[in-house]
Design a protein around this motif. Structure first.
Motif, short mmCIF file in Angstrom:
data_model
loop_
_atom_site.label_atom_id
_atom_site.label_comp_id
_atom_site.label_asym_id
_atom_site.label_seq_id
_atom_site.Cartn_x
_atom_site.Cartn_y
_atom_site.Cartn_z
N GLY A 29 9.23 7.83 2.69
CA GLY A 29 8.85 6.41 2.57
C GLY A 29 7.76 6.20 1.55
N THR A 30 6.76 7.08 1.53
CA THR A 30 5.68 6.96 0.54
C THR A 30 6.20 7.17 -0.87
OG1 THR A 30 4.12 7.77 2.19
CG2 THR A 30 3.42 7.83 -0.11
N VAL A 31 7.13 8.10 -1.05
CA VAL A 31 7.71 8.32 -2.38
C VAL A 31 8.45 7.08 -2.86
CG1 VAL A 31 9.35 9.72 -3.69
CG2 VAL A 31 7.83 10.80 -2.03
N GLN A 32 9.19 6.43 -1.94
CA GLN A 32 9.91 5.21 -2.33
C GLN A 32 8.92 4.12 -2.75
OE1 GLN A 32 13.05 4.98 -2.73
NE2 GLN A 32 13.18 2.81 -3.19
N LEU A 33 7.80 4.01 -2.03
CA LEU A 33 6.77 3.05 -2.44
C LEU A 33 6.19 3.43 -3.80
CD1 LEU A 33 4.62 2.30 0.73
CD2 LEU A 33 5.78 0.64 -0.71
N ALA A 34 5.94 4.71 -4.01
CA ALA A 34 5.34 5.14 -5.27
C ALA A 34 6.24 4.84 -6.45
CB ALA A 34 5.04 6.65 -5.20
N ARG A 35 7.54 4.95 -6.30
CA ARG A 35 8.45 4.66 -7.41
C ARG A 35 8.48 3.17 -7.74
NH1 ARG A 35 14.03 7.69 -6.28
NH2 ARG A 35 14.39 6.92 -8.39
N GLN A 36 8.09 2.31 -6.79
CA GLN A 36 8.02 0.88 -7.06
C GLN A 36 6.60 0.43 -7.41
OE1 GLN A 36 10.59 -1.69 -4.42
NE2 GLN A 36 10.45 0.10 -3.09
N LEU A 37 5.67 1.38 -7.59
CA LEU A 37 4.26 1.02 -7.78
C LEU A 37 4.05 -0.01 -8.90
CD1 LEU A 37 1.31 3.54 -7.78
CD2 LEU A 37 1.38 1.68 -9.41
N PRO A 38 4.55 0.19 -10.13
CA PRO A 38 4.26 -0.79 -11.18
C PRO A 38 4.80 -2.18 -10.87
CG PRO A 38 5.88 0.82 -11.93
CD PRO A 38 5.33 1.32 -10.65
N LEU A 39 6.02 -2.26 -10.28
CA LEU A 39 6.57 -3.57 -9.93
C LEU A 39 5.72 -4.24 -8.85
CD1 LEU A 39 8.82 -5.71 -10.00
CD2 LEU A 39 10.08 -4.32 -8.34
N LEU A 40 5.33 -3.49 -7.83
CA LEU A 40 4.52 -4.06 -6.75
C LEU A 40 3.13 -4.47 -7.25
CD1 LEU A 40 5.42 -1.58 -3.88
CD2 LEU A 40 6.28 -3.91 -4.19
N ALA A 41 2.54 -3.66 -8.16
CA ALA A 41 1.24 -4.02 -8.70
C ALA A 41 1.32 -5.31 -9.49
CB ALA A 41 0.72 -2.88 -9.59
N TRP A 42 2.40 -5.48 -10.26
CA TRP A 42 2.58 -6.74 -11.01
C TRP A 42 2.75 -7.91 -10.06
CZ3 TRP A 42 7.28 -9.63 -11.23
CH2 TRP A 42 7.24 -10.70 -12.11
N ALA A 51 -2.89 -0.12 0.72
CA ALA A 51 -2.56 -0.98 1.86
C ALA A 51 -1.96 -2.31 1.39
CB ALA A 51 -3.80 -1.22 2.70
N LEU A 52 -2.54 -2.89 0.31
CA LEU A 52 -2.02 -4.15 -0.22
C LEU A 52 -0.58 -3.99 -0.70
CD1 LEU A 52 -2.30 -7.05 -1.31
CD2 LEU A 52 -3.31 -6.08 -3.38
N LEU A 53 -0.29 -2.91 -1.41
CA LEU A 53 1.06 -2.71 -1.95
C LEU A 53 2.05 -2.41 -0.84
CD1 LEU A 53 0.38 -0.72 -5.24
CD2 LEU A 53 0.54 -3.18 -4.87
N ARG A 54 1.62 -1.76 0.25
CA ARG A 54 2.52 -1.56 1.39
C ARG A 54 2.94 -2.91 1.99
NH1 ARG A 54 3.01 3.55 3.61
NH2 ARG A 54 1.61 5.15 2.74
N ARG A 55 1.97 -3.80 2.12
CA ARG A 55 2.31 -5.13 2.67
C ARG A 55 3.25 -5.88 1.73
NH1 ARG A 55 -3.30 -4.86 3.98
NH2 ARG A 55 -3.83 -6.22 2.21
N LEU A 56 2.97 -5.81 0.42
CA LEU A 56 3.82 -6.50 -0.54
C LEU A 56 5.23 -5.91 -0.55
CD1 LEU A 56 1.48 -7.09 -3.59
CD2 LEU A 56 2.53 -8.80 -2.14
N ALA A 57 5.36 -4.59 -0.33
CA ALA A 57 6.69 -3.98 -0.31
C ALA A 57 7.52 -4.54 0.83
CB ALA A 57 6.55 -2.46 -0.20
N ALA A 58 6.90 -4.72 1.99
CA ALA A 58 7.63 -5.28 3.13
C ALA A 58 8.04 -6.74 2.84
CB ALA A 58 6.78 -5.20 4.39
N ARG A 59 7.15 -7.51 2.22
CA ARG A 59 7.49 -8.91 1.89
C ARG A 59 8.56 -8.98 0.82
NH1 ARG A 59 1.77 -11.59 0.71
NH2 ARG A 59 3.13 -13.40 0.30
N PHE A 60 8.49 -8.06 -0.16
CA PHE A 60 9.50 -8.05 -1.22
C PHE A 60 10.87 -7.68 -0.64
CE2 PHE A 60 11.77 -5.76 -4.61
CZ PHE A 60 11.86 -6.78 -5.55
N ALA A 61 10.89 -6.72 0.31
CA ALA A 61 12.16 -6.32 0.91
C ALA A 61 12.79 -7.44 1.73
CB ALA A 61 11.95 -5.08 1.77
N ALA A 62 11.96 -8.40 2.19
CA ALA A 62 12.49 -9.51 2.98
C ALA A 62 13.14 -10.58 2.12
CB ALA A 62 11.36 -10.13 3.82
N LEU A 63 12.97 -10.53 0.80
CA LEU A 63 13.59 -11.53 -0.08
C LEU A 63 15.09 -11.32 -0.17
CD1 LEU A 63 11.10 -11.62 -3.10
CD2 LEU A 63 11.45 -13.42 -1.39
#
Length: 454
Positions: free
Chosen positions: A257-270, A339-351
């Motif tokens: 799960g952490t690796v999947q978040l890490a691969r989306q890091l630049p998109l989530l940071a933007w 922590a911020l990017l983890r929350r954004l990942a969950a919100r992005f997945a809900a779109l």
């Protein structure tokens, strides 16, 4: 009043300019042409034309004019080039895209100057750079390929030999005779020493061929003592190739799960910095109080870990390197940004999928330099376009220290660094970074303000 003719620069200035970029020009021409003879002809023709036109432009525009003239040579625009030479990955690109990449990595031109040398605007030039790179699984330009190209170009420049001066004076007659005599003397001395060496070899051989010599040699050999080794102890453990504890990437495989978040890091940071309002609010506030709940936990059974190990070993070396690099970038982020990017990942997945794709396309349309900044997280990614000129190319040993410094910098310090990035010439940036790292944290703000006033 009659218009005066343009001032003609001294030949020494033109020659010094051409010597300064000789290595870069030779490498660019060789990769673009794919043929040494054609590259040499293009370089000679460009040098002649440039020497006649140099007086019509200020010295600051000489690099742009030289690369423009070189790229307009007929051999530099051929339709196909074999994938060989010092930079095979870049050589496979089409000629227009290849020229754009070489102007950035070999000629070291900024985007505006490179676009002017190609006769296109900056947006079109950046589009060529993006088109040159393959796409990763998320559809983004593969930055690992770009880093590999940059390292290969640097190695090729360092390995390229210095060009022999074309205008070396001929040796006068008496001096040539003296040189020839010295060469003959050196040859005679070499033969003399060769004869001495052969005599020494013959003397040694005669010693060992003589019965007394062989007897002495046998006596020397008999001095070797032979003793049996003690019996070997039983091994404490044996290597098991399927043991998960022995896998070199066991930490990465244990946290998919952490690796999947890490691969989306630049998109989530933007998304965190530029488009937070486009994401839906979390359904339940307590669900985001625990940062680990935003991503499903990795399966715990050993069988699942073994399956992930087998799937990991089937990946190519490049794919494994990409995932290792993504996890390292994620682990370098501060805990609050993770922590911020983890929350954004969950919100992005809900779109809905259509809205997710629209956001990915907006991110993909950003410039290449902007993409590099978002790999550093939302805070530094937002400020990267302003400070990137100072920190885009640093020594490997300085990277971690500079990242810690930038993450701890205040907004005022980042503003000062942005202004310094605009006024510091490229050749002075490395010295500025070394002086910046030498300052104590309490004195850094005052030092930056004083440096800005110089």
């Amino acid at each position: 009043m009659t218009r005066s003719s343009p001032h003609s620069p001294p030949p020494a200035a033109v020659a010094a300019f051409l010597r300064g970029l000789d290595r870069r020009a030779r490498l660019l021409a060789l990769v673009q042409c794919g043929d040494t003879a054609a590259a040499t002809r293009a370089l000679d023709a460009t040098a002649r034309v440039f020497a006649t036109e140099a007086g019509q432009r200020p010295i600051a525009q000489w690099p742009q004019q030289y690369w423009r003239l070189l790229l307009t040579a007929p051999t530099m625009r051929q339709a196909d080039t074999p994938a060989a030479g010092p930079l095979p990955g870049i050589t496979r690109l089409p000629p227009p895209v290849r020229a754009a990449v070489l102007l950035h990595l070999v000629a070291a031109l900024e985007d505006a100057d490179a676009a002017a040398a190609l006769g296109i605007d900056t947006d079109a030039y950046q589009l060529r750079i993006r088109d040159a790179l393959p796409r990763d699984v998320l559809g983004q330009p593969d930055l690992d390929v770009w880093r590999a190209w940059r390292a290969a170009a640097q190695r090729a420049l360092e390995a390229l030999p210095e060009a022999a001066p074309a205008d070396a004076p001929r040796t006068p007659g008496p001096q040539a005779d003296a040189t020839a005599d010295a060469a003959r003397h050196r040859r005679r001395m070499r033969w003399l020493w060769l004869g001495v060496a052969l005599c020494a070899v013959a003397l040694v051989a005669s010693f060992f061929l003589h019965p007394r010599g062989r007897e002495l040699l046998d006596q020397w050999r008999n001095h070797v003592q032979v003793a049996p080794l003690p019996p070997a102890a039983a091994p404490k453990a044996r290597f098991d190739p399927v043991d998960p504890a022995l896998h070199p990437d066991r930490e990465l495989l244990a946290e998919p799960g952490t690796v999947q978040l890490a691969r989306q890091l630049p998109l989530l940071a933007w998304l965190a910095a530029e488009a937070p309002d486009t994401l839906p609010a979390p359904p339940l506030a307590p669900a985001f109080a625990d940062t680990a709940s935003a991503v499903p936990a990795a399966p715990s059974p050993a069988a699942s870990l073994s399956e992930r190990m087998r799937a990991w070993d089937r990946l190519s070396p490049q794919q494994r390197a990409q995932q290792r690099g993504a996890l390292a970038e994620w682990q370098a982020l501060p805990a609050d940004e993770q922590a911020l990017l983890r929350r954004l990942a969950a919100r992005f997945a809900a779109l809905p999928p259509a809205e997710q794709q629209a956001l990915r396309e907006r991110y993909a349309s950003l410039s290449f330099d902007a993409h590099r900044g978002w790999h550093l997280g939302p805070r530094l990614g937002r400020d990267w376009p302003r400070i990137g000129a100072l920190f885009a190319y640093v020594e490997p040993g300085e990277r971690e220290a500079l990242l810690r410094l930038l993450r701890a910098a205040s907004a005022e310090e980042l503003d000062t660094l942005a202004r310094l990035a605009q006024i510091t010439p490229p050749e002075a940036r490395a010295a500025l970074r070394r002086e910046l790292l030498a300052q104590l944290p309490a004195q850094r703000s005052a030092w930056l303000r004083a440096r800005l006033q110089q």
